[in-house]
Design an enzyme around this catalytic site. Structure first.
Site, PDB file in Angstrom:
ATOM      1  N   GLU A  85       5.619  -0.751 -72.972  1.00 51.24           N
ATOM      2  CA  GLU A  85       6.926  -1.179 -72.608  1.00 51.24           C
ATOM      3  C   GLU A  85       6.938  -1.692 -71.118  1.00 51.24           C
ATOM      4  O   GLU A  85       6.530  -1.023 -70.353  1.00 51.24           O
ATOM      5  CB  GLU A  85       7.771   0.034 -72.681  1.00 51.24           C
ATOM      6  CG  GLU A  85       9.177  -0.152 -72.545  1.00 51.24           C
ATOM      7  CD  GLU A  85      10.184   0.801 -72.974  1.00 51.24           C
ATOM      8  OE1 GLU A  85       9.720   1.715 -73.590  1.00 51.24           O
ATOM      9  OE2 GLU A  85      11.380   0.911 -72.359  1.00 51.24           O
ATOM     10  N   LYS A 263      14.203  10.246 -73.830  1.00 54.56           N
ATOM     11  CA  LYS A 263      13.262   9.378 -74.112  1.00 54.56           C
ATOM     12  C   LYS A 263      12.703   8.659 -73.084  1.00 54.56           C
ATOM     13  O   LYS A 263      11.571   8.511 -72.995  1.00 54.56           O
ATOM     14  CB  LYS A 263      13.980   8.314 -75.295  1.00 54.56           C
ATOM     15  CG  LYS A 263      12.849   7.333 -75.684  1.00 54.56           C
ATOM     16  CD  LYS A 263      12.670   5.819 -74.748  1.00 54.56           C
ATOM     17  CE  LYS A 263      11.896   4.954 -75.598  1.00 54.56           C
ATOM     18  NZ  LYS A 263      11.572   3.903 -74.718  1.00 54.56           N
ATOM     19  N   ASP A 279      -2.885  14.191 -77.108  1.00 58.44           N
ATOM     20  CA  ASP A 279      -2.175  14.044 -78.273  1.00 58.44           C
ATOM     21  C   ASP A 279      -0.596  13.818 -77.798  1.00 58.44           C
ATOM     22  O   ASP A 279       0.167  14.699 -77.573  1.00 58.44           O
ATOM     23  CB  ASP A 279      -2.220  15.485 -78.985  1.00 58.44           C
ATOM     24  CG  ASP A 279      -1.666  15.358 -80.458  1.00 58.44           C
ATOM     25  OD1 ASP A 279      -0.644  14.620 -80.558  1.00 58.44           O
ATOM     26  OD2 ASP A 279      -2.009  16.089 -81.400  1.00 58.44           O
ATOM     27  N   HIS A 377      14.709  -4.620 -66.219  1.00 58.04           N
ATOM     28  CA  HIS A 377      14.096  -4.748 -67.495  1.00 58.04           C
ATOM     29  C   HIS A 377      13.632  -6.099 -67.742  1.00 58.04           C
ATOM     30  O   HIS A 377      12.560  -6.699 -67.944  1.00 58.04           O
ATOM     31  CB  HIS A 377      14.913  -3.888 -68.527  1.00 58.04           C
ATOM     32  CG  HIS A 377      13.889  -3.364 -69.660  1.00 58.04           C
ATOM     33  ND1 HIS A 377      12.939  -2.683 -69.691  1.00 58.04           N
ATOM     34  CD2 HIS A 377      14.130  -3.932 -70.889  1.00 58.04           C
ATOM     35  CE1 HIS A 377      12.364  -2.615 -70.880  1.00 58.04           C
ATOM     36  NE2 HIS A 377      13.043  -3.284 -71.486  1.00 58.04           N
TER      37      HIS A 377
HETATM   38  P1  NAD Z   1     -11.533  21.102 -79.209  1.00 57.06           P
HETATM   39  O1  NAD Z   1     -11.948  21.918 -80.197  1.00 57.06           O
HETATM   40  O2  NAD Z   1     -12.228  19.665 -79.372  1.00 57.06           O
HETATM   41  O3  NAD Z   1     -12.284  21.632 -77.815  1.00 57.06           O
HETATM   42  C1  NAD Z   1     -11.786  23.058 -77.381  1.00 57.06           C
HETATM   43  C2  NAD Z   1     -12.934  23.843 -77.139  1.00 57.06           C
HETATM   44  O4  NAD Z   1     -13.797  23.124 -76.073  1.00 57.06           O
HETATM   45  C3  NAD Z   1     -12.748  25.015 -76.808  1.00 57.06           C
HETATM   46  O5  NAD Z   1     -12.375  25.825 -78.122  1.00 57.06           O
HETATM   47  C4  NAD Z   1     -14.000  25.652 -76.330  1.00 57.06           C
HETATM   48  O6  NAD Z   1     -14.946  26.039 -76.934  1.00 57.06           O
HETATM   49  C5  NAD Z   1     -14.450  24.480 -75.730  1.00 57.06           C
HETATM   50  N1  NAD Z   1     -14.442  24.429 -74.159  1.00 57.06           N
HETATM   51  C6  NAD Z   1     -15.516  23.925 -73.173  1.00 57.06           C
HETATM   52  N2  NAD Z   1     -15.001  24.015 -72.099  1.00 57.06           N
HETATM   53  C7  NAD Z   1     -13.799  24.310 -71.917  1.00 57.06           C
HETATM   54  C8  NAD Z   1     -12.741  24.647 -70.841  1.00 57.06           C
HETATM   55  N3  NAD Z   1     -13.124  24.700 -69.635  1.00 57.06           N
HETATM   56  N4  NAD Z   1     -11.789  25.412 -71.283  1.00 57.06           N
HETATM   57  C9  NAD Z   1     -11.342  25.408 -72.696  1.00 57.06           C
HETATM   58  N5  NAD Z   1     -12.220  25.194 -73.473  1.00 57.06           N
HETATM   59  C10 NAD Z   1     -13.457  24.851 -73.199  1.00 57.06           C
HETATM   60  O7  NAD Z   1     -10.260  20.608 -78.916  1.00 57.06           O
HETATM   61  P2  NAD Z   1      -8.722  21.579 -78.832  1.00 57.06           P
HETATM   62  O8  NAD Z   1      -8.432  21.333 -77.410  1.00 57.06           O
HETATM   63  O9  NAD Z   1      -8.885  22.767 -79.358  1.00 57.06           O
HETATM   64  O10 NAD Z   1      -7.741  20.708 -79.751  1.00 57.06           O
HETATM   65  C11 NAD Z   1      -7.287  19.458 -79.605  1.00 57.06           C
HETATM   66  C12 NAD Z   1      -7.304  18.454 -80.619  1.00 57.06           C
HETATM   67  O11 NAD Z   1      -6.579  19.096 -81.745  1.00 57.06           O
HETATM   68  C13 NAD Z   1      -6.373  17.291 -80.406  1.00 57.06           C
HETATM   69  O12 NAD Z   1      -7.198  16.067 -80.798  1.00 57.06           O
HETATM   70  C14 NAD Z   1      -5.237  17.533 -81.371  1.00 57.06           C
HETATM   71  O13 NAD Z   1      -4.994  16.183 -81.505  1.00 57.06           O
HETATM   72  C15 NAD Z   1      -5.885  18.251 -82.479  1.00 57.06           C
HETATM   73  N6  NAD Z   1      -4.811  18.986 -83.242  1.00 57.06           N
HETATM   74  C16 NAD Z   1      -3.378  18.975 -82.960  1.00 57.06           C
HETATM   75  C17 NAD Z   1      -2.672  19.768 -83.785  1.00 57.06           C
HETATM   76  C18 NAD Z   1      -1.100  19.974 -83.466  1.00 57.06           C
HETATM   77  O14 NAD Z   1      -0.820  19.805 -82.259  1.00 57.06           O
HETATM   78  N7  NAD Z   1      -0.178  20.479 -84.495  1.00 57.06           N
HETATM   79  C19 NAD Z   1      -3.015  20.337 -84.975  1.00 57.06           C
HETATM   80  C20 NAD Z   1      -4.537  20.315 -85.233  1.00 57.06           C
HETATM   81  C21 NAD Z   1      -5.411  19.697 -84.510  1.00 57.06           C
END
Ligand code: NAD
Length: 425
Positions: A85, A263, A279, A377
């Protein structure tokens, strides 16, 4: 006889990206140029794209623009924004410039606490079950923390539990909240694994049946906040200030306006969320749910007059973003954007994004309360319309300029101007 096309394509997921594209091209009668366009993988190679999601046949590129003039917590920062946009990036630059000499934006956050929900059904004595679960807090912590030793090493893990009893249309339900510090992760996968691990124990302790085990996107324990003061001289005087406040008050009183108001905020927020591989849907869902926390959908920002008569803006919204995990580490352009931002924690990223949301809202309200949104815009949008009309190279700016001069930015007008221009040369 023509055979009907079927979208039931068995084994589509197991094909290569090229094979899938060929199947789609056959199904949709795509011409060679369209297929060639889909074959351009841009900044994400086919192999990686194919690992990120299912049934990949291509990618789509969006422009990444840089918002300048932003000072956040005393530090100057360049902010990458991915959006299709026009005016969104310019809005942040303008808002940043107009509060820069006042010190820019000050931010804070509540830290990175996410909530996972465990739904317990078939419970005849929900209040009794609630206490049974609360008594097991230490054991629940042990089970959850054992799921993610890496998170624990980074100082994260289960912080507390809450148990709620819901009255539903069907039966009373008991809902366990796991409140987890996810540190630098967005945290969805991390907390979902904990919810799944704890579920059989909850059933065993209460005799009920667990169904859902998933995070809540209403991340109201993970709030990002930003505030800034815009001086009267910088914004153009009392009438502009009061116009912005009146626009805000309308949003507070009217959900039809508040939706558009928010928005606009999300124009800025989602652009940084997307640029960093986070996300966007999680952030959008959380923000809009938070906007209704006082019972009526309202503004995510607040606008007030300071004791000195200047304009004070503030924003608070859930901000579940990470700098590791999901696509943030895998997508090379997301990594590049995180480098530009120079963030070393999810917390800093959360705060920067809140400041961008506030900046965006300032510029939108200022434009609306003064010249109207279309002036700025349309100057940018006119170039898109010129291209749609077939203008190429230098023609684009010339057609756009003439359309803006005529104060009519429309495709038929662009075509007329283009034809005339071509006759002249
Ligand atoms: P992930 O599991 O890929 O990574 C997180 C992991 O990284 C942690 O569990 C930990 O083991 C590790 N880690 C390493 N260094 C870390 C640090 N400094 N701090 C914290 N953790 C560290 O990702 P995530 O963040 O658990 O999940 C994100 C993904 O899940 C996104 O792609 C999202 O789109 C998706 N998702 C979203 C939903 C929702 O929003 N409803 C539902 C399901 C999945």
């Amino acid at each position: 006889m023509k055979v009907a096309k079927s979208s039931r394509i068995s084994g589509f997921h197991a094909l290569s990206t090229e094979e899938r594209l060929a199947r789609v091209a056959g199904f949709c009668d795509l011409d060679k140029e369209t297929v060639a366009q889909l074959r351009k993988y841009g900044d994400l190679d086919a192999e990686l794209a194919n690992r990120l999601i299912e049934n990949v046949i291509g990618t789509i590129s969006l422009p990444v623009g840089i918002a300048t003039n932003m000072k956040i917590d005393g530090q100057d920062v360049l902010i990458p924004m991915a959006t299709e946009e026009s005016s969104v990036v310019a809005a942040v630059c303008n808002a940043g410039r107009q509060c820069y000499d006042n010190g820019g934006f000050a931010t804070s956050s509540t830290g990175a606490l996410m909530i996972a929900q465990v739904q317990l059904t078939q419970i005849s004595d929900p209040q009794y079950a609630r206490l049974q679960i609360l008594e097991k807090e230490e054991e629940i912590k042990r089970i959850c923390d054992a799921c993610d030793p890496v998170l624990l090493d980074h100082g994260g893990g289960l912080q507390s539990i809450e148990v709620r009893v819901l009255t539903t249309a069907a039966e009373p339900m008991v809902v366990l909240h796991l409140v987890v510090d996810v540190k630098d992760a967005m945290g969805a996968n991390a907390v979902n694994s904990m919810a799944e691990a704890v579920a059989p124990f909850i059933e065993q302790w209460t005799g009920g049946q667990v169904l859902l085990r998933i995070l809540s996107n209403l991340a109201d324990r993970r709030l990002a906040r930003a505030r800034a003061v815009w001086g009267l001289d910088a914004i153009g005087g009392v009438a502009v200030r009061d116009g912005i406040i009146s626009a805000y008050q309308m949003a507070q009183a009217d959900p039809y306006r508040a939706t558009t108001h928010n928005k606009g905020i999300m124009n800025g927020v989602s652009a940084v969320v997307l640029a960093t591989g986070n996300d966007t849907r999680a952030i959008e869902a959380g923000a809009h749910a938070y906007a209704v926390k006082d019972g009526q959908y309202g503004s995510l920002t607040h606008w007030e007059v300071t004791a000195q008569g200047d304009l004070a803006g503030s924003i608070e919204l859930p901000m579940a973003v990470g700098i590791i995990g999901g696509a943030t580490r895998l997508h090379p352009t997301a990594q590049a954007c995180l480098k530009i931002l120079a963030v070393d924690s999810a917390d800093r990223l959360m705060r920067i994004i809140a400041a961008v949301g506030l900046a965006q809202n300032f510029s939108a309200l200022k434009a609306l309360a003064t010249t109207g949104i279309q002036k700025g815009h349309m100057a940018l949008h006119a170039q898109n319309i010129a291209m749609l009309a077939g203008a190429q190279g230098e023609e684009i700016a010339r057609v756009a300029e003439r359309m803006v001069q005529s104060e009519t930015v429309r495709i038929d007008v662009a075509q007329q101007i283009l034809n005339k221009l071509r006759q002249e040369t």
